[in-house]
Motif scaffolding. Structure first.
Motif, PDB file in Angstrom:
ATOM      1  N   VAL A 148       0.865  -1.179   0.000  1.00 51.82           N
ATOM      2  CA  VAL A 148       0.000   0.000   0.000  1.00 51.82           C
ATOM      3  C   VAL A 148       0.898   1.224   0.000  1.00 51.82           C
ATOM      4  N   ASP A 149       0.662   2.145  -0.925  1.00 53.10           N
ATOM      5  CA  ASP A 149       1.506   3.350  -0.972  1.00 53.10           C
ATOM      6  C   ASP A 149       0.635   4.563  -1.269  1.00 53.10           C
ATOM      7  N   LYS A 150       0.938   5.659  -0.584  1.00 51.23           N
ATOM      8  CA  LYS A 150       0.103   6.845  -0.794  1.00 51.23           C
ATOM      9  C   LYS A 150       0.461   7.606  -2.061  1.00 51.23           C
TER      10      LYS A 150
ATOM     11  N   GLY B 213       8.749   7.647  -3.962  1.00 49.20           N
ATOM     12  CA  GLY B 213       9.130   8.319  -2.711  1.00 49.20           C
ATOM     13  C   GLY B 213      10.611   8.673  -2.729  1.00 49.20           C
ATOM     14  N   SER B 214      11.281   8.503  -1.594  1.00 47.57           N
ATOM     15  CA  SER B 214      12.688   8.927  -1.528  1.00 47.57           C
ATOM     16  C   SER B 214      13.563   8.107  -2.481  1.00 47.57           C
ATOM     17  N   THR B 215      13.106   6.917  -2.863  1.00 48.98           N
ATOM     18  CA  THR B 215      13.871   6.113  -3.824  1.00 48.98           C
ATOM     19  C   THR B 215      14.127   6.902  -5.109  1.00 48.98           C
ATOM     20  N   ALA B 216      13.128   7.693  -5.528  1.00 48.55           N
ATOM     21  CA  ALA B 216      13.269   8.447  -6.783  1.00 48.55           C
ATOM     22  C   ALA B 216      14.405   9.465  -6.697  1.00 48.55           C
ATOM     23  N   GLY B 217      14.712   9.954  -5.481  1.00 43.35           N
ATOM     24  CA  GLY B 217      15.772  10.947  -5.317  1.00 43.35           C
ATOM     25  C   GLY B 217      17.130  10.339  -5.036  1.00 43.35           C
ATOM     26  N   SER B 218      17.192   9.017  -4.991  1.00 45.50           N
ATOM     27  CA  SER B 218      18.448   8.353  -4.603  1.00 45.50           C
ATOM     28  C   SER B 218      19.543   8.541  -5.641  1.00 45.50           C
ATOM     29  N   CYS B 219      20.794   8.589  -5.178  1.00 43.36           N
ATOM     30  CA  CYS B 219      21.930   8.605  -6.113  1.00 43.36           C
ATOM     31  C   CYS B 219      22.210   7.188  -6.615  1.00 43.36           C
ATOM     32  N   ALA B 220      21.643   6.198  -5.911  1.00 42.59           N
ATOM     33  CA  ALA B 220      21.699   4.793  -6.358  1.00 42.59           C
ATOM     34  C   ALA B 220      23.121   4.295  -6.586  1.00 42.59           C
ATOM     35  N   ILE B 221      24.028   4.750  -5.737  1.00 46.57           N
ATOM     36  CA  ILE B 221      25.425   4.310  -5.850  1.00 46.57           C
ATOM     37  C   ILE B 221      25.559   2.928  -5.211  1.00 46.57           C
ATOM     38  N   VAL B 222      26.309   2.092  -5.880  1.00 44.10           N
ATOM     39  CA  VAL B 222      26.538   0.718  -5.424  1.00 44.10           C
ATOM     40  C   VAL B 222      28.027   0.610  -5.114  1.00 44.10           C
TER      41      VAL B 222
ATOM     42  N   GLU C 192      -3.431   5.997   1.564  1.00 44.14           N
ATOM     43  CA  GLU C 192      -2.619   6.355   2.735  1.00 44.14           C
ATOM     44  C   GLU C 192      -3.061   5.569   3.969  1.00 44.14           C
ATOM     45  N   VAL C 193      -2.097   4.932   4.603  1.00 43.36           N
ATOM     46  CA  VAL C 193      -2.377   4.221   5.856  1.00 43.36           C
ATOM     47  C   VAL C 193      -2.433   5.253   6.979  1.00 43.36           C
ATOM     48  N   VAL C 194      -3.535   5.259   7.738  1.00 47.25           N
ATOM     49  CA  VAL C 194      -3.645   6.229   8.839  1.00 47.25           C
ATOM     50  C   VAL C 194      -3.730   5.529  10.193  1.00 47.25           C
TER      51      VAL C 194
ATOM     52  N   GLY D 192      15.046   2.974   8.684  1.00 48.04           N
ATOM     53  CA  GLY D 192      16.332   3.545   9.119  1.00 48.04           C
ATOM     54  C   GLY D 192      17.413   3.323   8.085  1.00 48.04           C
ATOM     55  N   THR D 193      17.058   3.422   6.824  1.00 49.12           N
ATOM     56  CA  THR D 193      18.023   3.071   5.766  1.00 49.12           C
ATOM     57  C   THR D 193      19.097   4.148   5.572  1.00 49.12           C
ATOM     58  N   SER D 194      18.952   5.290   6.226  1.00 51.64           N
ATOM     59  CA  SER D 194      20.045   6.243   6.478  1.00 51.64           C
ATOM     60  C   SER D 194      20.861   6.656   5.245  1.00 51.64           C
TER      61      SER D 194
ATOM     62  N   GLN E   2      21.091   2.483   1.831  1.00 56.12           N
ATOM     63  CA  GLN E   2      20.638   1.093   1.662  1.00 56.12           C
ATOM     64  C   GLN E   2      20.000   0.816   0.305  1.00 56.12           C
ATOM     65  N   TYR E   3      20.028   1.767  -0.608  1.00 55.19           N
ATOM     66  CA  TYR E   3      19.478   1.482  -1.942  1.00 55.19           C
ATOM     67  C   TYR E   3      20.139   0.229  -2.515  1.00 55.19           C
ATOM     68  N   LYS E   4      21.467   0.237  -2.464  1.00 53.13           N
ATOM     69  CA  LYS E   4      22.247  -0.849  -3.085  1.00 53.13           C
ATOM     70  C   LYS E   4      21.891  -2.212  -2.507  1.00 53.13           C
ATOM     71  N   ASN E   5      21.407  -2.208  -1.246  1.00 50.00           N
ATOM     72  CA  ASN E   5      21.142  -3.479  -0.568  1.00 50.00           C
ATOM     73  C   ASN E   5      19.710  -3.966  -0.738  1.00 50.00           C
TER      74      ASN E   5
HETATM   75  C1  LIG Z   1      19.293  12.011  -1.877  1.00 46.91           C
HETATM   76  C2  LIG Z   1      19.527  10.568  -1.559  1.00 46.91           C
HETATM   77  C3  LIG Z   1      20.630   9.909  -2.072  1.00 46.91           C
HETATM   78  C4  LIG Z   1      20.831   8.573  -1.781  1.00 46.91           C
HETATM   79  N1  LIG Z   1      21.893   7.921  -2.353  1.00 46.91           N
HETATM   80  C5  LIG Z   1      22.079   6.593  -2.122  1.00 46.91           C
HETATM   81  C6  LIG Z   1      23.121   5.917  -2.762  1.00 46.91           C
HETATM   82  O1  LIG Z   1      23.855   6.481  -3.554  1.00 46.91           O
HETATM   83  N2  LIG Z   1      23.294   4.590  -2.497  1.00 46.91           N
HETATM   84  C7  LIG Z   1      22.499   3.924  -1.601  1.00 46.91           C
HETATM   85  O2  LIG Z   1      22.727   2.735  -1.369  1.00 46.91           O
HETATM   86  N3  LIG Z   1      21.483   4.554  -0.987  1.00 46.91           N
HETATM   87  C8  LIG Z   1      21.236   5.864  -1.246  1.00 46.91           C
HETATM   88  N4  LIG Z   1      20.194   6.513  -0.668  1.00 46.91           N
HETATM   89  C9  LIG Z   1      19.321   5.759   0.229  1.00 46.91           C
HETATM   90  C10 LIG Z   1      18.261   4.970  -0.502  1.00 46.91           C
HETATM   91  O3  LIG Z   1      17.831   5.664  -1.639  1.00 46.91           O
HETATM   92  C11 LIG Z   1      17.112   4.703   0.462  1.00 46.91           C
HETATM   93  O4  LIG Z   1      17.640   3.942   1.524  1.00 46.91           O
HETATM   94  C12 LIG Z   1      15.978   3.924  -0.190  1.00 46.91           C
HETATM   95  O5  LIG Z   1      15.576   4.501  -1.411  1.00 46.91           O
HETATM   96  C13 LIG Z   1      14.794   3.917   0.764  1.00 46.91           C
HETATM   97  O6  LIG Z   1      13.771   3.186   0.162  1.00 46.91           O
HETATM   98  P1  LIG Z   1      12.405   2.978   0.916  1.00 46.91           P
HETATM   99  O7  LIG Z   1      11.599   2.047   0.089  1.00 46.91           O
HETATM  100  O8  LIG Z   1      12.663   2.627   2.347  1.00 46.91           O
HETATM  101  O9  LIG Z   1      11.759   4.447   0.978  1.00 46.91           O
HETATM  102  P2  LIG Z   1      10.827   5.215  -0.071  1.00 46.91           P
HETATM  103  O10 LIG Z   1      11.303   5.077  -1.447  1.00 46.91           O
HETATM  104  O11 LIG Z   1      10.654   6.586   0.471  1.00 46.91           O
HETATM  105  O12 LIG Z   1       9.468   4.420   0.017  1.00 46.91           O
HETATM  106  C14 LIG Z   1       8.597   4.527   1.132  1.00 46.91           C
HETATM  107  C15 LIG Z   1       7.199   4.600   0.597  1.00 46.91           C
HETATM  108  O13 LIG Z   1       6.299   4.556   1.697  1.00 46.91           O
HETATM  109  C16 LIG Z   1       5.192   5.334   1.351  1.00 46.91           C
HETATM  110  N5  LIG Z   1       4.483   5.743   2.565  1.00 46.91           N
HETATM  111  C17 LIG Z   1       4.984   6.423   3.622  1.00 46.91           C
HETATM  112  N6  LIG Z   1       4.014   6.592   4.558  1.00 46.91           N
HETATM  113  C18 LIG Z   1       2.895   6.008   4.076  1.00 46.91           C
HETATM  114  C19 LIG Z   1       1.578   5.867   4.577  1.00 46.91           C
HETATM  115  N7  LIG Z   1       1.191   6.345   5.764  1.00 46.91           N
HETATM  116  N8  LIG Z   1       0.668   5.217   3.791  1.00 46.91           N
HETATM  117  C20 LIG Z   1       1.021   4.711   2.579  1.00 46.91           C
HETATM  118  N9  LIG Z   1       2.255   4.830   2.062  1.00 46.91           N
HETATM  119  C21 LIG Z   1       3.190   5.465   2.803  1.00 46.91           C
HETATM  120  C22 LIG Z   1       5.779   6.522   0.616  1.00 46.91           C
HETATM  121  O14 LIG Z   1       4.807   7.127  -0.231  1.00 46.91           O
HETATM  122  C23 LIG Z   1       6.925   5.899  -0.146  1.00 46.91           C
HETATM  123  O15 LIG Z   1       6.624   5.632  -1.494  1.00 46.91           O
HETATM  124  C24 LIG Z   1      19.938   7.871  -0.935  1.00 46.91           C
HETATM  125  C25 LIG Z   1      18.814   8.521  -0.421  1.00 46.91           C
HETATM  126  C26 LIG Z   1      18.599   9.855  -0.734  1.00 46.91           C
HETATM  127  C27 LIG Z   1      17.383  10.532  -0.190  1.00 46.91           C
END
Ligand SMILES: Cc1cc2nc3c(=O)[nH]c(=O)nc-3n(C[C@H](O)[C@H](O)[C@H](O)COP(=O)(O)OP(=O)(O)OC[C@H]3O[C@@H](n4cnc5c(N)ncnc54)[C@H](O)[C@@H]3O)c2cc1C
Length: 445
Positions: free
Chosen positions: A33-35, A42-51, A196-198, A379-381, A384-387
């Motif tokens: 479920v995703d909002k 979400g933040s995945t779209a902004g990732s640099c995605a470095i491995v 959205e999960v509330v 807490g992927t900090s 953790q994209y690469k993982n």
């Molecule tokens: C700028 C940036 C650069 C990075 N660069 C790297 C890198 O180079 N190498 C690397 O290994 N990692 C990198 N990372 C980290 C990596 O991108 C993240 O660890 C990873 O993308 C997190 O994925 P996620 O699925 O946990 O989060 P998200 O992609 O944010 O997904 C979480 C989803 O949960 C949904 N959600 C939240 N709350 C609710 C709710 N109440 N109801 C329904 N849906 C909800 C959101 O809509 C979202 O789509 C970077 C991160 C950032 C921000």
């Protein structure tokens, strides 16, 4: 009618999608479920995605090295699923960790040796052959351009680096999550967007299911928090979960800049990923022959902890507060300019802003919780994209083992990494751990 699933995963980012995929392969009926409107937005779209493999702990290095193998084997991993958007592409540039006071590189080298990561120690001359635009003087400590010592003439040279031929980046992180969604769907997984999960409903110490903003109730005996930067908000919805975590998470704003490569240097095709603690930056090639420049969170850079709801409400543009700050733009680009003196910093800031889901020690929480059936991959900090594909596997195995009766807190699950053949004690990622002071407390994990 209340719908029922074996497992609900909150979030369809690069972490939530592979958890569904692996659970489906194990016979679970899953719902993500995703909002947002699509996977990986979400933040995945902004990732640099470095491995890259360098982390400050041995388990961190091992997990990253295992994760790397999944990217190499992408189509097989996806079971050759078709995605109408195409497949994300892993670009193997090689990865250079510059030896500096900004990294405990001696520990990294020790971990590379024990995990079996391929690497080569390079002298400054060898680095200059590979990257002729570099100035390998030491600029330590990391400073901000407004510091009167920022432009001091350096006197000492650096001492080379550790080069891994295995390492690079994924060209489209959002697409990679979408690919995994399609693979999960092919195994029976379902995805629900704009939902959205509330509320997380529980009874007698067991999770019952979720409630959406429109009042829809969906039940499952397993609910997984993969909510990225919203992870702390979701934990706070689940009775007893937030209180039961010794390690907490919160959302940190992070800016990534683009700078054109100096004239005559084809960074896009000839460049490497660099991690350079001496000036607190990491860099990888970006389409358009750009340097993508991120900060490695040096002490002098301010940290901006934010409310993810406000950030994603999009103060500065659709879906994001995506305004680069001038001071941070200058800090990251001018620091890179010291290392690459021919770099021309453009007048117009260009880049990406997004949120880290940061834990207290910058190491993730991959764990059960104090509420029966409720799990966390949070807490992927920023690292953790690469993982993500391997996290999908380890979470699915952990969930299955705990649901079948394992007391993971007392007897942590031992996860076998299929490519590198190592065991990983998942107690390392426990919510109950003390802060891990081996961590770099930065994006380097
Ligand atoms: C700028 C940036 C650069 C990075 N660069 C790297 C890198 O180079 N190498 C690397 O290994 N990692 C990198 N990372 C980290 C990596 O991108 C993240 O660890 C990873 O993308 C997190 O994925 P996620 O699925 O946990 O989060 P998200 O992609 O944010 O997904 C979480 C989803 O949960 C949904 N959600 C939240 N709350 C609710 C709710 N109440 N109801 C329904 N849906 C909800 C959101 O809509 C979202 O789509 C970077 C991160 C950032 C921000």
């Amino acid at each position: 009618m209340t719908k029922k699933y074996d497992a609900i995963i909150i979030g369809a980012g690069v972490i939530g999608s592979p958890i569904a995929y692996e659970l489906c392969k194990m016979g679970y009926k899953t719902l993500n479920v995703d909002k947002l409107p699509d996977a990986g937005e979400g933040s995945t779209a902004g990732s640099c995605a470095i491995v890259r493999a360098h982390y400050s702990t041995e388990d961190g290095v091992a997990l990253a090295y295992e994760g790397f193998k999944y990217w190499l084997d992408w189509e097989n991993y996806l079971d050759n699923v078709k995605d109408e958007k195409g497949l994300a592409k892993y670009m193997n540039t090689g990865s250079l960790l510059i030896k500096s006071q900004g990294h405990k590189w001696q520990n990294v080298k020790k971990h590379y040796d024990s995990v079996g990561v391929q690497y080569k120690e390079l002298t400054n001359d060898e680095i200059m052959e590979m990257i002729p635009v570099m100035d390998l003087h030491e600029f330590w400590p990391v400073r901000r351009p407004e510091d009167s010592n920022f432009w001091d003439e350096p006197t000492k040279m650096l001492e080379g680096g550790l080069y891994c031929p295995e390492g690079g980046y994924v060209n489209d992180p959002a697409l990679s999550a979408h690919n995994i969604m399609r693979a999960a769907e092919a195994k029976g997984g379902e995805f629900m967007f704009n939902a959205e999960v509330v509320k997380i409903r529980a009874s007698e110490g067991k999770v019952q299911g979720i409630t959406l903003a429109d009042g829809t109730e969906i039940d499952a005996p397993v609910v997984v928090n993969a909510g990225g930067p919203h992870s702390f908000k979701i934990n706070q919805m689940a009775p007893g979960v937030w209180e039961g975590c010794n390690i907490k998470t919160k959302a940190l704003r992070h800016e990534v800049m683009y700078c054109p490569s100096p004239e005559g240097y084809d960074y896009l095709n000839d460049g490497y990923h660099h991690s350079d603690g001496d000036i607190g930056r990491y860099t990888r090639p970006e389409a358009g022959n750009l340097f993508l420049v991120g900060s490695e969170d040096p002490e002098c850079d301010p940290q901006q902890w934010v409310d993810p709801d406000e950030f994603y409400a999009g103060k500065g543009g659709p879906g994001r507060d995506n305004q680069l700050t001038e001071a941070q733009w200058k800090a990251q680009c001018y620091r890179l300019g010291r290392r690459i003196p021919s770099l021309e910093v453009p007048n117009q800031p260009k880049g990406v802003v997004d949120l880290y889901d940061c834990s207290d020690d910058w190491i993730p929480i991959y764990d059960k919780s104090d509420l029966g059936g409720f799990y966390m991959a949070v807490g992927t900090s920023g690292n953790q994209y690469k993982n993500a594909p391997v996290v999908g596997r380890l979470m699915a195995e952990l969930i299955d083992a705990v649901e079948k009766g394992l007391d993971h807190d007392a007897e942590p699950y031992q996860f076998t990494m299929k490519y590198i053949g190592r065991k990983l004690d998942l107690g390392f990622f426990s919510r109950k751990r003390e802060i891990n002071y081996d961590s770099s407390f930065s994006v380097n994990g």
